[in-house]
Scaffold this motif. Structure first.
Motif, PDB file in Angstrom:
ATOM      1  N   TYR A 161       0.821  -1.203   0.000  1.00 34.82           N
ATOM      2  CA  TYR A 161       0.000   0.000   0.000  1.00 34.82           C
ATOM      3  C   TYR A 161       0.859   1.260   0.000  1.00 34.82           C
ATOM      4  CZ  TYR A 161      -2.274   4.033   1.873  1.00 34.82           C
ATOM      5  OH  TYR A 161      -2.647   5.315   2.056  1.00 34.82           O
ATOM      6  N   LYS A 162       1.736   1.395   0.989  1.00 33.19           N
ATOM      7  CA  LYS A 162       2.437   2.664   1.177  1.00 33.19           C
ATOM      8  C   LYS A 162       3.434   2.950   0.045  1.00 33.19           C
ATOM      9  CE  LYS A 162       5.610   3.640   4.758  1.00 33.19           C
ATOM     10  NZ  LYS A 162       6.716   3.364   3.965  1.00 33.19           N
ATOM     11  N   ASP A 163       4.244   1.956  -0.292  1.00 36.07           N
ATOM     12  CA  ASP A 163       5.337   2.214  -1.232  1.00 36.07           C
ATOM     13  C   ASP A 163       4.924   2.130  -2.691  1.00 36.07           C
ATOM     14  OD1 ASP A 163       7.008   2.592   0.897  1.00 36.07           O
ATOM     15  OD2 ASP A 163       7.637   0.492   0.978  1.00 36.07           O
ATOM     16  N   LEU A 241      -1.350  -0.712 -13.010  1.00 38.23           N
ATOM     17  CA  LEU A 241      -2.683  -1.321 -13.027  1.00 38.23           C
ATOM     18  C   LEU A 241      -2.655  -2.733 -12.441  1.00 38.23           C
ATOM     19  CD1 LEU A 241      -4.299  -0.337 -16.439  1.00 38.23           C
ATOM     20  CD2 LEU A 241      -5.249  -0.011 -14.156  1.00 38.23           C
ATOM     21  N   ALA A 242      -1.670  -3.503 -12.887  1.00 37.49           N
ATOM     22  CA  ALA A 242      -1.569  -4.885 -12.411  1.00 37.49           C
ATOM     23  C   ALA A 242      -1.353  -4.909 -10.897  1.00 37.49           C
ATOM     24  CB  ALA A 242      -0.438  -5.599 -13.139  1.00 37.49           C
ATOM     25  N   ILE A 243      -0.526  -3.982 -10.417  1.00 36.76           N
ATOM     26  CA  ILE A 243      -0.251  -3.933  -8.975  1.00 36.76           C
ATOM     27  C   ILE A 243      -1.501  -3.531  -8.196  1.00 36.76           C
ATOM     28  CG2 ILE A 243       1.067  -2.708  -7.195  1.00 36.76           C
ATOM     29  CD1 ILE A 243       3.401  -2.660  -9.256  1.00 36.76           C
ATOM     30  N   PHE A 244      -2.257  -2.558  -8.712  1.00 40.30           N
ATOM     31  CA  PHE A 244      -3.500  -2.152  -8.049  1.00 40.30           C
ATOM     32  C   PHE A 244      -4.471  -3.338  -7.955  1.00 40.30           C
ATOM     33  CE2 PHE A 244      -4.445   2.387  -7.176  1.00 40.30           C
ATOM     34  CZ  PHE A 244      -3.182   2.897  -7.398  1.00 40.30           C
ATOM     35  N   GLN A 245      -4.636  -4.034  -9.079  1.00 39.48           N
ATOM     36  CA  GLN A 245      -5.584  -5.154  -9.104  1.00 39.48           C
ATOM     37  C   GLN A 245      -5.170  -6.235  -8.110  1.00 39.48           C
ATOM     38  OE1 GLN A 245      -5.646  -5.487 -13.522  1.00 39.48           O
ATOM     39  NE2 GLN A 245      -7.678  -6.330 -13.139  1.00 39.48           N
TER      40      GLN A 245
END
Ligand code: HEC
Length: 464
Positions: A161-163, A241-245
């Motif tokens: 989340y943070k980084d 996008l991939a990381i958010f998902q």
């Protein structure tokens, strides 16, 4: 919309009434100090009374409006109390005015104090509708938050989340969803705000991750008007996008590390490219800072005199957008003058200008341009040839120009060009299909979505 909501919506309109009336009362009351205007005194009581009635109506509508909720609840509360205070003070003034009039000094001080309270209350209300700092926004230089890109050493140790997530939000969302502006009543700059959600409630849906507002908005087709970030802004990369998902689907934890969320092969790839992008950013920011000075004030003023609107974009004052809707002299002179600060310019807007072919003969000097708007002008392929010198170009708008398929084809060779808006050009329907079929990384829009075409080329209200 129910009745309560309906009543609340009147507040922003209605508040102008007590403000106007009270200001009038103060001015009239001040004037009565002069013999010539003493006759005004007789009508002030009535006007003041009307002001108080309208202020009470504003309090009621304001209160119902506050029931709709706001992201800036603290300011809403303060505003409510100062508004009640101001109304009470004016009421007290109504009752005590006669007595006060006898004491010149006390009366004058009271008037000034009342005016101050009024301005303070009004300003808070303004901040709630327009965002804090709406008064000073245009006057002060855009705030330069020279946030350094974070330097990720070991991606496995990074807190997702943070980084990664918050870092990306800071880069691509916070300019509209932060302390300065809260579009959609939403702030994304801190965890507590993210948890608070926006105008439509929660951002993250733990039970049904795919339904969360945050992920839904960023996954929408990028020409959908609800897509985030809005299409003319820097988009999320595939890796982001991939990381958010992945983050959302694995439960949107706010404290787990990359390793703890056990990324699969696809995500590992995304993480690697995120890190690579990030390192590039670190070095390129260093490079830009090393090679150019912050924009010189005198040069900026000179351009503004010629009719350019100079605005800072992104997070620092090294990069600017030039907008030439109202240029004074010829476009050629204006562009040549802008060439003096060409390194700073990343966006150039010449929509609806008197731009003609060959006005852009110096364009190759603008090495850093990423977006260019040449729509609704008389240019042809000759100008596109000049545009093709912009190796960093990502976005091109040639809506309603005399350009042809030939010109467009040569543009599609540009390595970074992602989007071209080209409806209303000399390109025939068949050529469109052929171009679209051949398109590589560049997306072509031919007005298939009228809405996106309109919002893309119309002036935004605030002369950006
Ligand atoms: C250029 C300004 C701008 C940027 C940048 C931007 N937004 Fe928005 N956003 C808006 C506006 C305007 C609205 C309200 C209109 C709407 O709902 O579409 C909005 C609404 C939203 C909403 C809906 C809030 C609600 O509850 O209705 C979400 C979620 C959102 N944005 C997420 C994001 C995310 C995530 C990013 C970054 C990836 C982002 N936005 C970047 C302007 C922006």
């Amino acid at each position: 919309m129910n009745l309560i909501e309906l009543i609340g919506r009147f507040h922003p309109v209605l508040v102008h009434l007590p403000i106007g009336i009270f200001v009038l009362v103060i001015v009239m009351d001040g004037l009565t100090k002069f013999e010539k205007f003493s006759y005004l005194s007789a009508s002030i009581r009535l006007i003041l009374g009307l002001g108080i009635v309208s202020a009470i109506l504003s309090l009621v509508t304001g209160y119902t409006l506050s029931l709709e909720g706001s992201n800036n609840q603290d300011l809403v509360d303060t505003h409510q109390w100062t508004a009640i205070g101001t109304t009470s003070l004016f009421t007290a003034y109504y009752l005590l005015r006669q007595k006060l009039m006898a004491k010149q000094l006390a009366h004058s001080i009271t008037l000034i104090f009342l005016l101050g309270m009024l301005a303070w209350t009004g300003h808070q209300g303004g901040s709630l509708t327009h965002g804090e700092g709406f008064l000073t926004e245009g006057m002060l230089e855009a705030k330069a938050t020279t946030e350094q890109p974070l330097d990720i050493k070991d991606i496995n140790q990074a807190v997702v989340y943070k980084d990664l997530v918050q870092y990306t939000l800071n880069q691509k969302c916070v300019q509209c969803h932060g302390a300065e502006k809260q579009k959609g009543k939403l702030r994304l700059d801190e965890l507590s705000w993210i948890k608070a959600g926006g105008k439509n409630g929660n951002l993250i849906n733990v039970n049904n991750p795919a339904e969360g507002e945050l992920i839904k908005r960023i996954l929408l087709d990028d020409i959908d008007e609800h897509h985030m970030p809005p299409k003319e802004k820097t988009q999320l990369t595939d890796a982001e996008l991939a990381i958010f998902q992945w983050w959302i689907n694995s439960g949107a934890s706010f404290d787990k590390s990359v390793a703890a969320l056990a990324p699969d092969a696809k995500v590992i790839k995304a993480l690697a490219s995120f890190k690579e992008e990030n390192q590039k950013q670190v070095t390129s920011n260093k490079k830009i800072r090393a090679s150019i000075e912050p924009l010189d004030k005198k040069r900026k003023e000179k351009l503004e005199k010629m009719g350019w609107v100079v605005s800072t974009i992104a997070l620092d004052d090294y990069h600017i957008r030039l907008t030439g809707y109202n240029l004074e002299g010829t476009v050629k002179d204006a562009v040549d003058a802008a060439a003096e600060i060409s390194d700073h310019i990343v966006e150039l807007k010449l929509s609806f200008s008197a731009l003609k072919d060959n006005d852009l003969s110096n364009l190759s000097k603008f090495k850093n341009i990423e977006k260019i708007w040449l729509d609704h002008t008389d240019i042809s392929d000759i100008s596109l040839k000049q545009v093709s010198a912009l190796k960093d170009l990502e976005y091109l708008n040639i809506v309603s120009t005399n350009t042809t398929a030939n010109g467009l084809r040569s543009m599609m060779q540009l390595p970074n060009l992602k989007m071209i808006y080209a409806q209303g050009t000399k390109i025939t329907a068949e050529e469109r299909d052929a171009l679209k079929a051949s398109q590589s990384n560049t997306k072509l829009y031919f007005g298939d979505s009228m809405k996106s075409a309109i919002t893309d080329t119309l002036f935004t209200k605030k002369a950006e």
